[in-house]
Design an enzyme around this catalytic site. Sequence first.
Site, PDB file in Angstrom:
ATOM      1  N   THR A 294      40.103  37.203  51.449  1.00 26.88           N
ATOM      2  CA  THR A 294      41.375  37.807  51.918  1.00 26.88           C
ATOM      3  C   THR A 294      41.672  37.368  53.356  1.00 26.88           C
ATOM      4  O   THR A 294      42.827  37.162  53.720  1.00 26.88           O
ATOM      5  CB  THR A 294      41.334  39.343  51.850  1.00 26.88           C
ATOM      6  OG1 THR A 294      40.183  39.815  52.557  1.00 26.88           O
ATOM      7  CG2 THR A 294      41.284  39.827  50.413  1.00 26.88           C
TER       8      THR A 294
ATOM      9  N   PHE B 216      42.244  41.725  44.325  1.00 28.81           N
ATOM     10  CA  PHE B 216      42.846  42.265  43.087  1.00 28.81           C
ATOM     11  C   PHE B 216      43.010  43.784  43.154  1.00 28.81           C
ATOM     12  O   PHE B 216      44.042  44.325  42.756  1.00 28.81           O
ATOM     13  CB  PHE B 216      41.952  41.896  41.879  1.00 28.81           C
ATOM     14  CG  PHE B 216      41.867  40.416  41.658  1.00 28.81           C
ATOM     15  CD1 PHE B 216      40.777  39.686  42.137  1.00 28.81           C
ATOM     16  CD2 PHE B 216      42.884  39.738  40.996  1.00 28.81           C
ATOM     17  CE1 PHE B 216      40.699  38.312  41.955  1.00 28.81           C
ATOM     18  CE2 PHE B 216      42.805  38.362  40.800  1.00 28.81           C
ATOM     19  CZ  PHE B 216      41.716  37.646  41.290  1.00 28.81           C
TER      20      PHE B 216
ATOM     21  N   HIS C  58      33.417  32.460  37.160  1.00 36.05           N
ATOM     22  CA  HIS C  58      34.753  32.691  36.601  1.00 36.05           C
ATOM     23  C   HIS C  58      35.586  31.418  36.610  1.00 36.05           C
ATOM     24  O   HIS C  58      36.808  31.465  36.460  1.00 36.05           O
ATOM     25  CB  HIS C  58      35.483  33.803  37.367  1.00 36.05           C
ATOM     26  CG  HIS C  58      34.895  35.156  37.103  1.00 36.05           C
ATOM     27  ND1 HIS C  58      35.237  36.267  37.835  1.00 36.05           N
ATOM     28  CD2 HIS C  58      33.979  35.580  36.193  1.00 36.05           C
ATOM     29  CE1 HIS C  58      34.572  37.324  37.376  1.00 36.05           C
ATOM     30  NE2 HIS C  58      33.794  36.927  36.394  1.00 36.05           N
TER      31      HIS C  58
HETATM   32  N1  APR Z   1      36.185  42.196  54.070  1.00 38.63           N
HETATM   33  C1  APR Z   1      35.377  42.943  53.267  1.00 38.63           C
HETATM   34  N2  APR Z   1      35.768  43.454  52.070  1.00 38.63           N
HETATM   35  C2  APR Z   1      37.037  43.181  51.687  1.00 38.63           C
HETATM   36  C3  APR Z   1      37.939  42.419  52.468  1.00 38.63           C
HETATM   37  C4  APR Z   1      37.460  41.921  53.708  1.00 38.63           C
HETATM   38  N3  APR Z   1      38.236  41.191  54.523  1.00 38.63           N
HETATM   39  N4  APR Z   1      39.125  42.345  51.800  1.00 38.63           N
HETATM   40  C5  APR Z   1      38.966  43.040  50.652  1.00 38.63           C
HETATM   41  N5  APR Z   1      37.723  43.543  50.587  1.00 38.63           N
HETATM   42  C6  APR Z   1      37.114  44.310  49.492  1.00 38.63           C
HETATM   43  C7  APR Z   1      38.036  45.326  48.859  1.00 38.63           C
HETATM   44  O1  APR Z   1      37.863  46.583  49.492  1.00 38.63           O
HETATM   45  C8  APR Z   1      37.545  45.356  47.411  1.00 38.63           C
HETATM   46  O2  APR Z   1      36.605  46.404  47.197  1.00 38.63           O
HETATM   47  O3  APR Z   1      36.805  43.374  48.488  1.00 38.63           O
HETATM   48  C9  APR Z   1      36.830  44.023  47.213  1.00 38.63           C
HETATM   49  C10 APR Z   1      37.543  43.098  46.248  1.00 38.63           C
HETATM   50  O4  APR Z   1      37.472  43.696  44.976  1.00 38.63           O
HETATM   51  P1  APR Z   1      38.400  43.137  43.801  1.00 38.63           P
HETATM   52  O5  APR Z   1      39.783  42.992  44.307  1.00 38.63           O
HETATM   53  O6  APR Z   1      38.123  44.002  42.604  1.00 38.63           O
HETATM   54  O7  APR Z   1      37.854  41.653  43.550  1.00 38.63           O
HETATM   55  P2  APR Z   1      36.576  41.226  42.732  1.00 38.63           P
HETATM   56  O8  APR Z   1      35.481  42.245  42.857  1.00 38.63           O
HETATM   57  O9  APR Z   1      36.248  39.834  43.137  1.00 38.63           O
HETATM   58  O10 APR Z   1      37.119  41.205  41.211  1.00 38.63           O
HETATM   59  C11 APR Z   1      36.246  40.690  40.230  1.00 38.63           C
HETATM   60  O11 APR Z   1      38.081  40.798  38.640  1.00 38.63           O
HETATM   61  O12 APR Z   1      40.307  40.393  38.238  1.00 38.63           O
HETATM   62  C12 APR Z   1      39.028  39.930  38.014  1.00 38.63           C
HETATM   63  O13 APR Z   1      38.389  37.723  37.614  1.00 38.63           O
HETATM   64  C13 APR Z   1      38.872  38.565  38.617  1.00 38.63           C
HETATM   65  O14 APR Z   1      36.975  37.619  39.770  1.00 38.63           O
HETATM   66  C14 APR Z   1      37.813  38.760  39.690  1.00 38.63           C
HETATM   67  C15 APR Z   1      37.061  39.972  39.186  1.00 38.63           C
END
Ligand code: APR
Length: 253
Positions: A29, A36, A122
Site C-alpha cells: 500500500t 483489499f 497467487h
Molecule cells: N503497513 C502495515 N499493514 C498494512 C499497511 C501498511 N502500510 N496497509 C495495509 N495494511 C494491512 C491492513 O490493515 C490489512 O489487515 O494489511 C492487511 C491487508 O489485508 P488484505 O487487504 O486482506 O490483503 P491480503 O491479506 O493480502 O489478502 C489475501 O485475498 O483478495 C485476496 O487474492 C487476494 O492475495 C489476496 C488475498
Amino acid sequence: MASSEFGRAVALVRDARRIVALTGAGISTESGIPDFRGPGGSWTKYDPAVFAYPQFVGDPESRKAYWRWSVEFWPQVAAAKPNDAHLALVALERAERLRCVVTQNVDGLHGLAGSRDVIEIHGNGTRTVCLSCRTSYDRNRIQERLLGGDTDPRCEACGGVLKPDVVLFGERMPQGPTERAFDEAESCDLLIVVGSSLVVNPAARLVPQAKQNGAKVVIVNLDRTLYDGIADVVLRGRAAETMGSLVGEALST
Ligand code: APR
C-alpha cells in the site's frame, strides 16, 4: 519505534537463521497499490464474488466486468515501486538469514526490489495467459488493447480467452509453489508476516503450520489479524517504517 515488543522482535530476527516472510497486500500500500480489506480496500468497493474463476471463464459479461475493474486498477501496479519493507526483506536475504518470501501479492514488487527467492502462491499479475494454449502476454500490452476498446481480449495465436496469471477465487492454487510454501513454513525458525489480514486460505494456514513446527511468529500489520493470538510478537505499525527499523536493528547488533 521504541517498545518492548519491538525489542523482542529485534531479538527474534537477530537470532533466527532460517527466516520465511509471508507477505500480503499491506506491504504494497505504501507503494501506491490499495489493499483489499483495509480501509478503502478493493473489496470494500467491489464484490469479490463477481471476480471469481467460474464467472470469469464461463460468463463473458462477468469477464468484461473484471477487465473494466482491471483497466482502472492496473496503472497503480504498473507505476508502483518497491518500498522499504520490500527492501528490508532483500537485506535479510542478502545477509543469508531469510530463506524465501512467500507472497500473496501479484504485483511483482518483491522481484523488482531484488528478492531472489519469491514464492508467488497467487500468481503474478504482470503476466496474462491464454486459457487454451497458455501463450503469455505482458499485462502492459493487454492494457493498450483494453484502452483501445477491446472489452474481452483474446489470444492472438488461437483466439482463446485471456486471463491475468493470478489465482481468482474458486481457482485451483498453483501446486508447486503452494507445496513449497508449506515445506518452507515447516522448516523455518521464524515466520515474519507483513501486511496481511490472514483471512484467505491456504496462505493463512502457513502461520499455524510454522508455529506447530517450532518456529517463532512475528506479525507486522496495521490492523488485527486472524492469527495475532498465536504470534510471539505483534507490531502494530506501517510496514515500510517498521520493517526498515526491525531489519536495520537486527542486522546491526
Ligand atoms: N503497513 C502495515 N499493514 C498494512 C499497511 C501498511 N502500510 N496497509 C495495509 N495494511 C494491512 C491492513 O490493515 C490489512 O489487515 O494489511 C492487511 C491487508 O489485508 P488484505 O487487504 O486482506 O490483503 P491480503 O491479506 O493480502 O489478502 C489475501 O485475498 O483478495 C485476496 O487474492 C487476494 O492475495 C489476496 C488475498
